[in-house]
Write a protein that holds these residues in place. Structure first.
Motif, mmCIF file in Angstrom:
data_model
loop_
_atom_site.group_PDB
_atom_site.id
_atom_site.type_symbol
_atom_site.label_atom_id
_atom_site.label_comp_id
_atom_site.label_asym_id
_atom_site.label_seq_id
_atom_site.Cartn_x
_atom_site.Cartn_y
_atom_site.Cartn_z
ATOM 1 N N TYR A 5 -0.666 -1.648 12.666
ATOM 2 C CA TYR A 5 -1.140 -1.195 11.360
ATOM 3 C C TYR A 5 -2.472 -1.864 11.013
ATOM 4 O O TYR A 5 -3.410 -1.249 10.519
ATOM 5 C CB TYR A 5 -0.079 -1.544 10.314
ATOM 6 N N ARG A 43 0.840 -1.209 0.000
ATOM 7 C CA ARG A 43 0.000 0.000 0.000
ATOM 8 C C ARG A 43 0.867 1.248 0.000
ATOM 9 O O ARG A 43 0.626 2.180 -0.758
ATOM 10 C CB ARG A 43 -0.908 -0.007 1.217
ATOM 11 N N TRP A 44 1.884 1.264 0.881
ATOM 12 C CA TRP A 44 2.761 2.438 0.947
ATOM 13 C C TRP A 44 3.458 2.704 -0.380
ATOM 14 O O TRP A 44 3.544 3.816 -0.835
ATOM 15 C CB TRP A 44 3.844 2.217 2.013
#
Lengths: 198, 310
Positions: free
Chosen positions: A183, A60-61
């Motif tokens: 997270y 995702r990052w």
């Protein structure tokens, strides 16, 4: 392209094992080679568990969804190193004395934790094939594979409880795991709030 | 305006730490070499020691090779892993070295290491060493019985325990900058344990002066106790009335007791003590009661509940 990346990761993941072999041949394992090998294999099990758990946040990052294609291999390596880590205990420490092992597992928290981690990882390795995903159905398969969370937690506990006095190293792994699990917890609540808004 | 006011010192004028330490070491080495001319005995690691030969208290088991004994050490003053002491203990200056002997004794004194090495004939003593972590070695020490020193200083009736302290100097012992243990390292024995003929003050290993990583220039050896009782690089020996709290008791009193006798029946709360890995061997071997010295030392603990006094 992906094939290449996979091949590189595959061989890189064997490097810790190759290093032990090289050190063994060149007398670099120190006075207590069995302890050195066992500790090294344990450390790499933790590293691969954390790498496996890092895939989802990283894709995702970095906006590289394809990273997920490496996850199965990293997870299997975690199990591979965990199984190798167990061998010296089984063979050299206990010499396949199953009664003594059972007693040890029940009595010693750090052995209990380590053994639990191995047991939790085994079904994940066994159901890692595409065929198994199909047979179980994606949903059930995913639910089963949530077992990596408790496995990683008990693996870190195993390390924390083993160390005599200096907790720096195990706490480093505990912190990394806390971030990776945090997270997911954060993501879970964000989704719930969002669905509550609508 | 005075130019040397504290605020006016340029960073460039301050002697870098490394240079300062080097200078100090140079002066110490220079003083040592000057002294070496007339000293009958030098205490630098590797120097051959004259002994009366192998003590009958020695084991006949094959000694662990020197390389292993000197490269697999627990000596947290130089780092918490087994490899650091061999790499880092070079910073320890073992000469000159004084040991203060004090407390409940009639003849308190400060002994130089040279005096101590001549206090009693040096003997070769091959002892088993069992670490609380579950490994063991066979080590050919050179030393003399602690009771030779104790007799000389004449304990008073109040002396019930003997407390030992390691040097505290984070410049020489960089591991002491980490709060992993409370420094300086302190160990202690009951007076009768200290008087026992097996209890050794070691100054050498394999016939030569102790390497720094093994606790130079003076360390205790109590072969029936876990290795952490055998305190290294001693600067103070104090006779006291009340039982001292040792470093590992402070670190975790549930896990490390005052006696720390090797006992296969009493597990460490987190791991078994039934077996040990002898360095150089493949499989684990059974641990012996009092590390195989039960015949000599069991009487010290007669009537005591060893589960309670672990």
């Amino acid at each position: 392209m992906l094939g290449w990346v996979k091949a590189v990761v595959f061989f890189l993941s064997l490097a810790p094992l190759a290093r032990l072999g090289w050190l063994g041949v060149h007398g670099g394992l120190g006075a207590n080679p069995i302890e050195f090998i066992t500790h090294s294999l344990g450390t790499w099990t933790l590293v691969f568990l954390l790498l496996t758990l890092a895939i989802t946040p990283l894709r995702r990052w970095l906006h590289v969804p394809a990273l997920v294609r490496l996850r199965r291999m990293l997870g299997l390596y975690a199990f591979f190193y965990a199984a190798l880590h167990f061998v010296p205990y089984l063979w050299l420490d206990q010499f396949f004395d199953w009664a003594a092992i059972a007693k040890d597992v029940v009595k010693r928290p750090f052995i209990t934790a380590g053994f639990a981690a191995l047991l939790l990882l085994a079904p994940l390795a066994a159901t890692s094939t595409t065929g198994m995903i199909r047979r179980l159905g994606a949903k059930r398969w995913q639910r089963l594979h949530y077992l990596i969370y408790p496995a990683a937690i008990v693996a870190v506990l195993h390390y924390l409880w083993l160390v005599k006095q200096d907790l720096t190293q195990p706490l480093f792994y505990a912190a990394a795991l806390a971030i990776l699990l945090g997270y997911r917890v954060a993501g879970h609540f964000r989704r719930r709030w969002r669905s509550a808004d609508t | 305006m005075p130019t040397n006011a504290p605020g006016n010192i340029q960073p460039s004028e301050i002697t870098p730490r490394a240079v300062y330490l080097q200078r100090r070491r140079f002066l110490q080495v220079a003083a040592l070499s000057a002294a070496a001319g007339w000293l009958p005995l030098s205490a630098e690691a590797g120097v051959k020691l004259t002994t009366t030969g192998k003590s009958p208290l020695s084991t006949s088991e094959p000694p662990t090779p020197l390389k292993e004994i000197t490269h697999y050490n627990n000596f947290y003053e130089f780092g918490v892993d087994k490899f650091s002491p061999a790499q880092r203990a070079g910073s320890l200056i073992t000469h000159p070295w004084n040991v203060a002997v004090e407390g409940e004794i009639r003849r308190p004194n400060v002994y130089s290491i040279e005096t101590l090495m001549k206090l009693a004939p040096l003997e070769d003593r091959i002892y088993r060493l069992r670490c609380v972590e579950g490994w063991s070695m066979v080590i050919p020490w050179v030393g003399f019985p602690l009771n030779a020193l104790i007799r000389q200083v004449e304990p008073t009736g109040n002396a019930k325990f003997v407390e030992f302290t390691t040097l505290y100097d984070p410049e020489q012992m960089p591991g002491q900058r980490s709060p992993v243990l409370s420094w300086p390292y302190v160990e202690a024995l009951r007076l009768d344990e200290a008087m026992h003929p097996l209890t050794l003050l070691a100054v050498g290993l394999y016939g030569e002066v102790l390497p720094n990583q093994n606790g130079a220039p003076l360390r205790l050896v109590t072969p029936w106790k876990y290795g952490f009782k055998s305190i290294k690089s001693i600067v103070n020996i104090r006779f006291v009335e009340h039982r001292p709290t040792t470093t590992w008791m402070k670190a975790s009193s549930r896990e490390y007791g005052f006696y720390a006798n090797v006992n296969l029946h009493i597990d460490h709360p987190r791991w078994s003590q039934a077996k040990e890995r002898r360095i150089g061997e493949f499989f684990k071997r059974d641990t012996l009661l009092f590390n195989g010295y039960a015949e000599q030392v069991a009487s010290l603990y007669r009537g005591m509940d060893l589960k309670k006094h672990f």
